[in-house]
Design a protein around this motif. Structure first.
Motif, PDB file in Angstrom:
ATOM      1  N   MET A 164     -13.508  -9.268  -2.054  1.00 25.56           N
ATOM      2  CA  MET A 164     -14.083  -9.605  -0.754  1.00 25.56           C
ATOM      3  C   MET A 164     -13.693  -8.570   0.300  1.00 25.56           C
ATOM      4  O   MET A 164     -14.522  -8.191   1.146  1.00 25.56           O
ATOM      5  N   ALA A 165     -12.457  -8.107   0.263  1.00 25.87           N
ATOM      6  CA  ALA A 165     -12.028  -7.087   1.219  1.00 25.87           C
ATOM      7  C   ALA A 165     -12.857  -5.818   1.064  1.00 25.87           C
ATOM      8  O   ALA A 165     -13.233  -5.183   2.060  1.00 25.87           O
ATOM      9  N   SER A 166     -13.167  -5.458  -0.173  1.00 22.83           N
ATOM     10  CA  SER A 166     -13.983  -4.273  -0.423  1.00 22.83           C
ATOM     11  C   SER A 166     -15.388  -4.449   0.118  1.00 22.83           C
ATOM     12  O   SER A 166     -15.979  -3.527   0.688  1.00 22.83           O
ATOM     13  N   ARG A 167     -15.931  -5.643  -0.025  1.00 22.22           N
ATOM     14  CA  ARG A 167     -17.276  -5.911   0.494  1.00 22.22           C
ATOM     15  C   ARG A 167     -17.281  -5.892   2.019  1.00 22.22           C
ATOM     16  O   ARG A 167     -18.242  -5.425   2.650  1.00 22.22           O
ATOM     17  N   LEU A 168     -16.221  -6.406   2.619  1.00 26.14           N
ATOM     18  CA  LEU A 168     -16.136  -6.382   4.074  1.00 26.14           C
ATOM     19  C   LEU A 168     -15.997  -4.950   4.590  1.00 26.14           C
ATOM     20  O   LEU A 168     -16.523  -4.604   5.651  1.00 26.14           O
ATOM     21  N   PHE A 169     -15.307  -4.107   3.826  1.00 25.81           N
ATOM     22  CA  PHE A 169     -15.208  -2.698   4.206  1.00 25.81           C
ATOM     23  C   PHE A 169     -16.590  -2.054   4.167  1.00 25.81           C
ATOM     24  O   PHE A 169     -16.947  -1.256   5.044  1.00 25.81           O
ATOM     25  N   THR A 170     -17.385  -2.401   3.154  1.00 26.92           N
ATOM     26  CA  THR A 170     -18.750  -1.886   3.083  1.00 26.92           C
ATOM     27  C   THR A 170     -19.566  -2.357   4.281  1.00 26.92           C
ATOM     28  O   THR A 170     -20.428  -1.629   4.790  1.00 26.92           O
ATOM     29  N   ASP A 180     -27.161   3.882  16.746  1.00 26.12           N
ATOM     30  CA  ASP A 180     -28.003   5.003  17.159  1.00 26.12           C
ATOM     31  C   ASP A 180     -27.176   6.016  17.939  1.00 26.12           C
ATOM     32  O   ASP A 180     -26.232   5.668  18.642  1.00 26.12           O
ATOM     33  N   GLY A 181     -27.540   7.253  17.794  1.00 27.34           N
ATOM     34  CA  GLY A 181     -26.896   8.301  18.583  1.00 27.34           C
ATOM     35  C   GLY A 181     -25.423   8.407  18.273  1.00 27.34           C
ATOM     36  O   GLY A 181     -24.992   8.323  17.136  1.00 27.34           O
ATOM     37  N   ASP A 182     -24.626   8.605  19.331  1.00 29.11           N
ATOM     38  CA  ASP A 182     -23.190   8.798  19.163  1.00 29.11           C
ATOM     39  C   ASP A 182     -22.387   7.568  19.550  1.00 29.11           C
ATOM     40  O   ASP A 182     -21.177   7.642  19.772  1.00 29.11           O
ATOM     41  N   HIS A 183     -23.025   6.414  19.653  1.00 31.03           N
ATOM     42  CA  HIS A 183     -22.322   5.211  20.085  1.00 31.03           C
ATOM     43  C   HIS A 183     -21.609   4.575  18.900  1.00 31.03           C
ATOM     44  O   HIS A 183     -21.937   3.484  18.450  1.00 31.03           O
ATOM     45  N   ARG A 184     -20.596   5.268  18.412  1.00 33.45           N
ATOM     46  CA  ARG A 184     -19.902   4.823  17.212  1.00 33.45           C
ATOM     47  C   ARG A 184     -18.887   3.722  17.494  1.00 33.45           C
ATOM     48  O   ARG A 184     -18.303   3.162  16.578  1.00 33.45           O
ATOM     49  N   ASP A 185     -18.626   3.441  18.759  1.00 34.57           N
ATOM     50  CA  ASP A 185     -17.690   2.372  19.092  1.00 34.57           C
ATOM     51  C   ASP A 185     -18.451   1.124  19.504  1.00 34.57           C
ATOM     52  O   ASP A 185     -17.971   0.314  20.284  1.00 34.57           O
ATOM     53  N   ALA A 186     -19.646   0.960  19.007  1.00 32.93           N
ATOM     54  CA  ALA A 186     -20.502  -0.170  19.367  1.00 32.93           C
ATOM     55  C   ALA A 186     -19.848  -1.483  18.961  1.00 32.93           C
ATOM     56  O   ALA A 186     -18.996  -1.532  18.078  1.00 32.93           O
ATOM     57  N   VAL A 187     -20.286  -2.537  19.615  1.00 36.08           N
ATOM     58  CA  VAL A 187     -19.697  -3.858  19.407  1.00 36.08           C
ATOM     59  C   VAL A 187     -19.738  -4.278  17.949  1.00 36.08           C
ATOM     60  O   VAL A 187     -18.776  -4.856  17.422  1.00 36.08           O
ATOM     61  N   SER A 188     -20.836  -4.012  17.254  1.00 36.86           N
ATOM     62  CA  SER A 188     -20.961  -4.458  15.865  1.00 36.86           C
ATOM     63  C   SER A 188     -19.879  -3.862  14.975  1.00 36.86           C
ATOM     64  O   SER A 188     -19.356  -4.544  14.083  1.00 36.86           O
ATOM     65  N   VAL A 189     -19.532  -2.609  15.209  1.00 40.50           N
ATOM     66  CA  VAL A 189     -18.487  -1.972  14.414  1.00 40.50           C
ATOM     67  C   VAL A 189     -17.137  -2.618  14.720  1.00 40.50           C
ATOM     68  O   VAL A 189     -16.362  -2.949  13.816  1.00 40.50           O
ATOM     69  N   VAL A 190     -16.850  -2.787  15.997  1.00 38.52           N
ATOM     70  CA  VAL A 190     -15.580  -3.393  16.410  1.00 38.52           C
ATOM     71  C   VAL A 190     -15.442  -4.795  15.829  1.00 38.52           C
ATOM     72  O   VAL A 190     -14.380  -5.169  15.307  1.00 38.52           O
ATOM     73  N   GLU A 191     -16.513  -5.574  15.895  1.00 39.58           N
ATOM     74  CA  GLU A 191     -16.462  -6.939  15.390  1.00 39.58           C
ATOM     75  C   GLU A 191     -16.339  -6.974  13.873  1.00 39.58           C
ATOM     76  O   GLU A 191     -15.671  -7.851  13.309  1.00 39.58           O
ATOM     77  N   ALA A 192     -16.960  -6.031  13.185  1.00 39.07           N
ATOM     78  CA  ALA A 192     -16.849  -5.971  11.723  1.00 39.07           C
ATOM     79  C   ALA A 192     -15.411  -5.663  11.323  1.00 39.07           C
ATOM     80  O   ALA A 192     -14.879  -6.233  10.353  1.00 39.07           O
ATOM     81  N   VAL A 193     -14.761  -4.764  12.056  1.00 38.78           N
ATOM     82  CA  VAL A 193     -13.357  -4.434  11.785  1.00 38.78           C
ATOM     83  C   VAL A 193     -12.483  -5.661  12.022  1.00 38.78           C
ATOM     84  O   VAL A 193     -11.570  -5.956  11.242  1.00 38.78           O
ATOM     85  N   LYS A 194     -12.764  -6.393  13.091  1.00 43.35           N
ATOM     86  CA  LYS A 194     -11.998  -7.615  13.377  1.00 43.35           C
ATOM     87  C   LYS A 194     -12.138  -8.621  12.234  1.00 43.35           C
ATOM     88  O   LYS A 194     -11.170  -9.297  11.869  1.00 43.35           O
ATOM     89  N   ALA A 195     -13.345  -8.729  11.702  1.00 45.87           N
ATOM     90  CA  ALA A 195     -13.580  -9.662  10.598  1.00 45.87           C
ATOM     91  C   ALA A 195     -12.755  -9.267   9.377  1.00 45.87           C
ATOM     92  O   ALA A 195     -12.155 -10.129   8.705  1.00 45.87           O
ATOM     93  N   LEU A 196     -12.697  -7.982   9.075  1.00 49.55           N
ATOM     94  CA  LEU A 196     -11.908  -7.501   7.948  1.00 49.55           C
ATOM     95  C   LEU A 196     -10.424  -7.758   8.181  1.00 49.55           C
ATOM     96  O   LEU A 196      -9.711  -8.236   7.286  1.00 49.55           O
ATOM     97  N   GLN A 197      -9.949  -7.464   9.382  1.00 47.88           N
ATOM     98  CA  GLN A 197      -8.540  -7.679   9.706  1.00 47.88           C
ATOM     99  C   GLN A 197      -8.179  -9.164   9.639  1.00 47.88           C
ATOM    100  O   GLN A 197      -7.127  -9.536   9.105  1.00 47.88           O
TER     101      GLN A 197
END
Length: 211
Positions: A164-170, A180-197
């Protein structure tokens, strides 16, 4: 659906010159993907400055080039992750190691946007097998670390949690490349990391609370 497209290379490169030619082909395909250019055997040959026949000597089609490029990039990323996971002598908490994995991965994503295009945006037949293999490899690495007694693993099945941890990393990867563009700190990424943690915190013990 069963695909009949041939994906394995025609000839396994043995000599240094042949290995370099294959590397040039993969590099050319990667460059084309990263500039959103049309990828065909002709455009790959032009980018690599080699005859089209040289591509067909090693790869039966573009699908095969894609698969081998994805394998190359996946190995590169997983090797970086493996270095962090193998820090069994480290006194750092698991969440610190996880942040190191994420930081290294983001740098890799930034330098290899073709990885994301192949992982999530390319419907080339046969890539699913390689994708499953990369998830399985990370899962195995995590399971081995936890079975060895690291990170204070508790109250769960090692194999189930590592998968499951591997799938969450994916999922974190997917959120990154969907931006899109250079917005790599977008909310979706931050929230996905929180879910993994949050998921890992259920089964792993911070170093400060360990015995």
């Amino acid at each position: 659906m069963t695909y009949s497209v041939k994906l394995t290379p025609r000839v396994a490169p043995v000599q240094a010159r042949a290995r370099q030619r294959v590397a040039d082909i993969l590099d050319a395909a990667q460059a084309l993907l990263e500039t959103d250019a049309k990828v065909t055997t002709s455009t790959i040959a032009a980018q690599a400055q080699i005859p089209v026949g040289s591509i067909y000597r090693y790869f039966p089609n573009v699908h095969s080039v894609y698969r081998n490029l994805f394998e190359k990039l996946s190995v590169g990323l997983r090797e970086q992750i493996a270095i962090v996971i193998s820090k069994t002598a480290s006194k750092e908490s698991w969440d610190v190691l996880l942040q190191e994995i994420l930081n290294n991965s983001i740098v890799f994503f930034q330098h290899n946007p073709a990885y994301g295009k192949l992982l999530f945006g390319n419907a080339t037949p046969g890539l699913d097998t390689v994708k499953r293999e990369t998830v399985s490899l990370l899962s195995t690495q995590l399971a081995e670390r936890w079975r060895a007694g690291h990170d204070g693993f508790h109250d769960g099945d090692v194999d189930d949690v590592s998968r499951m941890a591997s799938r969450l990393f994916t999922f974190v990867e997917q959120c990154y490349f969907e931006q899109d563009g250079d917005h790599r700190d977008a909310v979706s990424v931050v929230e996905a990391v929180k879910a993994l943690q949050a998921y890992l915190s259920i089964y792993l013990t911070p170093a400060s609370q360990g015995s």
